[in-house]
Design a protein around this motif. Sequence first.
Motif, PDB file in Angstrom:
ATOM      1  N   ILE A   1       9.376  -1.185   0.694  1.00 24.50           N
ATOM      2  CA  ILE A   1       8.431  -0.497   1.576  1.00 24.50           C
ATOM      3  C   ILE A   1       7.362   0.211   0.794  1.00 24.50           C
ATOM      4  O   ILE A   1       6.175  -0.099   1.139  1.00 24.50           O
ATOM      5  CB  ILE A   1       9.206   0.456   2.434  1.00 24.50           C
ATOM      6  CG1 ILE A   1      10.356  -0.377   3.226  1.00 24.50           C
ATOM      7  CG2 ILE A   1       8.307   1.288   3.269  1.00 24.50           C
ATOM      8  CD1 ILE A   1      10.925   0.493   4.018  1.00 24.50           C
ATOM      9  N   GLY A   2       7.573   0.775  -0.221  1.00 25.70           N
ATOM     10  CA  GLY A   2       6.776   1.478  -1.154  1.00 25.70           C
ATOM     11  C   GLY A   2       5.631   0.892  -1.620  1.00 25.70           C
ATOM     12  O   GLY A   2       4.540   0.989  -1.757  1.00 25.70           O
ATOM     13  N   SER A   3       6.043  -0.597  -2.122  1.00 26.53           N
ATOM     14  CA  SER A   3       5.022  -1.577  -2.755  1.00 26.53           C
ATOM     15  C   SER A   3       4.040  -2.071  -1.440  1.00 26.53           C
ATOM     16  O   SER A   3       2.925  -2.416  -1.723  1.00 26.53           O
ATOM     17  CB  SER A   3       5.786  -2.516  -3.263  1.00 26.53           C
ATOM     18  OG  SER A   3       6.426  -2.353  -4.447  1.00 26.53           O
ATOM     19  N   ARG A   4       4.592  -2.246  -0.313  1.00 21.37           N
ATOM     20  CA  ARG A   4       3.830  -2.696   0.703  1.00 21.37           C
ATOM     21  C   ARG A   4       2.948  -1.718   1.202  1.00 21.37           C
ATOM     22  O   ARG A   4       1.977  -2.117   1.675  1.00 21.37           O
ATOM     23  CB  ARG A   4       4.833  -3.154   1.916  1.00 21.37           C
ATOM     24  CG  ARG A   4       5.846  -4.365   1.538  1.00 21.37           C
ATOM     25  CD  ARG A   4       6.895  -4.510   2.645  1.00 21.37           C
ATOM     26  NE  ARG A   4       7.926  -5.238   2.199  1.00 21.37           N
ATOM     27  CZ  ARG A   4       8.443  -6.054   2.854  1.00 21.37           C
ATOM     28  NH1 ARG A   4       7.957  -6.523   4.048  1.00 21.37           N
ATOM     29  NH2 ARG A   4       9.658  -6.936   2.481  1.00 21.37           N
ATOM     30  N   LEU A   5       3.308  -0.204   1.412  1.00 23.45           N
ATOM     31  CA  LEU A   5       2.514   0.676   1.888  1.00 23.45           C
ATOM     32  C   LEU A   5       1.282   0.945   0.702  1.00 23.45           C
ATOM     33  O   LEU A   5       0.136   1.119   1.186  1.00 23.45           O
ATOM     34  CB  LEU A   5       3.249   1.956   1.893  1.00 23.45           C
ATOM     35  CG  LEU A   5       4.372   2.110   2.916  1.00 23.45           C
ATOM     36  CD1 LEU A   5       5.186   3.437   2.964  1.00 23.45           C
ATOM     37  CD2 LEU A   5       3.459   1.994   4.223  1.00 23.45           C
ATOM     38  N   LEU A   6       1.656   0.739  -0.569  1.00 20.14           N
ATOM     39  CA  LEU A   6       0.616   0.806  -1.317  1.00 20.14           C
ATOM     40  C   LEU A   6      -0.416  -0.210  -1.493  1.00 20.14           C
ATOM     41  O   LEU A   6      -1.563  -0.089  -1.510  1.00 20.14           O
ATOM     42  CB  LEU A   6       1.211   0.891  -3.024  1.00 20.14           C
ATOM     43  CG  LEU A   6       0.522   1.404  -4.152  1.00 20.14           C
ATOM     44  CD1 LEU A   6      -0.081   2.735  -3.723  1.00 20.14           C
ATOM     45  CD2 LEU A   6       1.295   1.418  -5.264  1.00 20.14           C
ATOM     46  N   ALA A   7       0.155  -1.511  -1.122  1.00 16.19           N
ATOM     47  CA  ALA A   7      -0.868  -2.489  -0.884  1.00 16.19           C
ATOM     48  C   ALA A   7      -1.683  -2.552   0.258  1.00 16.19           C
ATOM     49  O   ALA A   7      -2.985  -2.708   0.118  1.00 16.19           O
ATOM     50  CB  ALA A   7       0.147  -3.837  -1.035  1.00 16.19           C
ATOM     51  N   GLY A   8      -1.127  -2.078   1.417  1.00 17.35           N
ATOM     52  CA  GLY A   8      -1.701  -1.809   2.761  1.00 17.35           C
ATOM     53  C   GLY A   8      -2.842  -0.598   2.468  1.00 17.35           C
ATOM     54  O   GLY A   8      -4.014  -1.063   2.959  1.00 17.35           O
ATOM     55  N   SER A   9      -2.578   0.363   1.828  1.00 16.21           N
ATOM     56  CA  SER A   9      -3.637   1.362   1.498  1.00 16.21           C
ATOM     57  C   SER A   9      -4.643   0.838   0.579  1.00 16.21           C
ATOM     58  O   SER A   9      -6.098   1.263   0.822  1.00 16.21           O
ATOM     59  CB  SER A   9      -2.882   2.731   0.732  1.00 16.21           C
ATOM     60  OG  SER A   9      -1.972   3.067   1.659  1.00 16.21           O
ATOM     61  N   THR A  10      -4.255   0.278  -0.444  1.00 21.15           N
ATOM     62  CA  THR A  10      -5.359  -0.489  -1.275  1.00 21.15           C
ATOM     63  C   THR A  10      -6.190  -1.184  -0.599  1.00 21.15           C
ATOM     64  O   THR A  10      -7.784  -1.129  -0.861  1.00 21.15           O
ATOM     65  CB  THR A  10      -4.625  -1.065  -2.396  1.00 21.15           C
ATOM     66  OG1 THR A  10      -3.966  -0.174  -3.119  1.00 21.15           O
ATOM     67  CG2 THR A  10      -5.664  -1.368  -3.628  1.00 21.15           C
TER      68      THR A  10
ATOM     69  N   LYS B   1       0.106  -6.958  -3.005  1.00 23.13           N
ATOM     70  CA  LYS B   1       1.566  -6.498  -2.959  1.00 23.13           C
ATOM     71  C   LYS B   1       2.228  -7.437  -4.186  1.00 23.13           C
ATOM     72  O   LYS B   1       2.985  -6.818  -4.644  1.00 23.13           O
ATOM     73  CB  LYS B   1       1.975  -7.188  -1.587  1.00 23.13           C
ATOM     74  CG  LYS B   1       3.513  -6.796  -1.445  1.00 23.13           C
ATOM     75  CD  LYS B   1       3.985  -7.197  -0.059  1.00 23.13           C
ATOM     76  CE  LYS B   1       3.919  -8.679   0.104  1.00 23.13           C
ATOM     77  NZ  LYS B   1       4.629  -9.060   1.426  1.00 23.13           N
ATOM     78  N   GLN B   2       1.844  -8.458  -4.380  1.00 23.04           N
ATOM     79  CA  GLN B   2       2.572  -9.239  -5.559  1.00 23.04           C
ATOM     80  C   GLN B   2       2.375  -8.535  -6.757  1.00 23.04           C
ATOM     81  O   GLN B   2       2.905  -8.538  -7.878  1.00 23.04           O
ATOM     82  CB  GLN B   2       2.091 -10.862  -5.442  1.00 23.04           C
ATOM     83  CG  GLN B   2       2.792 -11.499  -4.488  1.00 23.04           C
ATOM     84  CD  GLN B   2       2.165 -12.993  -4.282  1.00 23.04           C
ATOM     85  OE1 GLN B   2       1.344 -13.297  -5.201  1.00 23.04           O
ATOM     86  NE2 GLN B   2       2.454 -13.752  -3.529  1.00 23.04           N
ATOM     87  N   PHE B   3       1.033  -8.001  -6.788  1.00 27.70           N
ATOM     88  CA  PHE B   3       0.351  -7.096  -8.183  1.00 27.70           C
ATOM     89  C   PHE B   3       1.380  -5.976  -8.434  1.00 27.70           C
ATOM     90  O   PHE B   3       1.851  -5.872  -9.557  1.00 27.70           O
ATOM     91  CB  PHE B   3      -0.923  -7.048  -8.027  1.00 27.70           C
ATOM     92  CG  PHE B   3      -1.267  -5.986  -9.081  1.00 27.70           C
ATOM     93  CD1 PHE B   3      -1.676  -6.321 -10.357  1.00 27.70           C
ATOM     94  CD2 PHE B   3      -1.914  -4.562  -8.957  1.00 27.70           C
ATOM     95  CE1 PHE B   3      -2.403  -5.560 -11.314  1.00 27.70           C
ATOM     96  CE2 PHE B   3      -2.069  -3.576  -9.892  1.00 27.70           C
ATOM     97  CZ  PHE B   3      -2.499  -4.377 -11.090  1.00 27.70           C
ATOM     98  N   TYR B   4       1.516  -5.507  -7.165  1.00 30.16           N
ATOM     99  CA  TYR B   4       2.268  -4.126  -7.356  1.00 30.16           C
ATOM    100  C   TYR B   4       3.802  -4.320  -7.525  1.00 30.16           C
ATOM    101  O   TYR B   4       4.367  -3.492  -8.309  1.00 30.16           O
ATOM    102  CB  TYR B   4       2.264  -3.051  -6.181  1.00 30.16           C
ATOM    103  CG  TYR B   4       0.883  -2.534  -6.162  1.00 30.16           C
ATOM    104  CD1 TYR B   4       0.431  -1.767  -7.170  1.00 30.16           C
ATOM    105  CD2 TYR B   4      -0.008  -2.445  -4.886  1.00 30.16           C
ATOM    106  CE1 TYR B   4      -0.989  -1.187  -7.135  1.00 30.16           C
ATOM    107  CE2 TYR B   4      -1.165  -1.701  -4.876  1.00 30.16           C
ATOM    108  CZ  TYR B   4      -1.577  -1.280  -5.989  1.00 30.16           C
ATOM    109  OH  TYR B   4      -2.869  -0.590  -5.802  1.00 30.16           O
TER     110      TYR B   4
END
Length: 309
Positions: free
Chosen positions: A116-125, A104-107
């Motif tokens: 929320i988009g960054s959190r969703l992207l981190a969760g998916s990754t 999440k910190q990377f994104y």
Amino acid sequence: MVGFKATDVPPTATVKFLGAGTAACIADLITFPLDTAKVRLQIQGEGQGLVRAAANAQYRGVLGTILTMVRTEGPRSLYNGLVAGLQRQMSFASVRIGLYDSVKQFYTKGSEHASIGSRLLAGSTTGALAVAIAQPTDVVKVRFQAQARAGGGRRYQSTVDAYKTIAREEGFRGLWKGTSPNVARNAIVNCAELVTYDLIKDALLKANLMTDDLPCHFTSAFGAGFCTTIIASPVDVVKTRYMNSALGQYSSAGHCALTMLQKEGPRAFYKGFMPSFLRLGSWNVVMFVTYEQLKRALMAACTSREAPF
């Protein structure tokens, strides 16, 4: 403050990685019978019509499933696949939960305000990455949980035997069976679980409704478990059916889903919903509460060890 006091130094990636795997194993030990009951209910009636499946149902409800298993197969049947389950959590949860904050910190490029988009992207990754690493352990766990039947033979005699038998009979690809639905499931689960927990916890703290301690962690985890069950149940049922299927029974995860829809109707995708919720709700509560406390305990231990006498 309830439980361990939060340290001034934020937990390191290593502490999160080890803490997540350990907390997930503790949660699995406590909630594994519910997971086994969920698997049995999900595969019940497979390949039968809706009316026939209802008439021939061996298991009815969470408690009925657990009691039937204990009566016909013994109490140990509730923990079929536990070894593979713990192997899965140490490799799986460590990645999908332990690395979530780092990704999440990377994104967000280190920003404290994550969208929320960054959190969703981190969760998916992290969810997809965890599946890529731990898929064979998930296949073996599901096979073990589904295999026992009254009067029937066991497909596998031990965890090691299961890995060897699947590789020998189905090839290396057999150990990675159901990867596609599992990637989809865990991307969804991770987003729903971690992002919901993140958002609920942040909202409670920002509104000053709770402080960052056990009641806050409990409430956030329970809400995350409920949301996750609703969103992820259809993919979870398809994943379980496909992983447990005999060689050639389904040509793909999509074929499995289509067969379910044609033969059992849309409700089949929510088979085992109550044990899924009971399991995910209780698992989330135990895991997140333990995880938060482990992070604090490990950081406190590291701080005290480094502090000068």
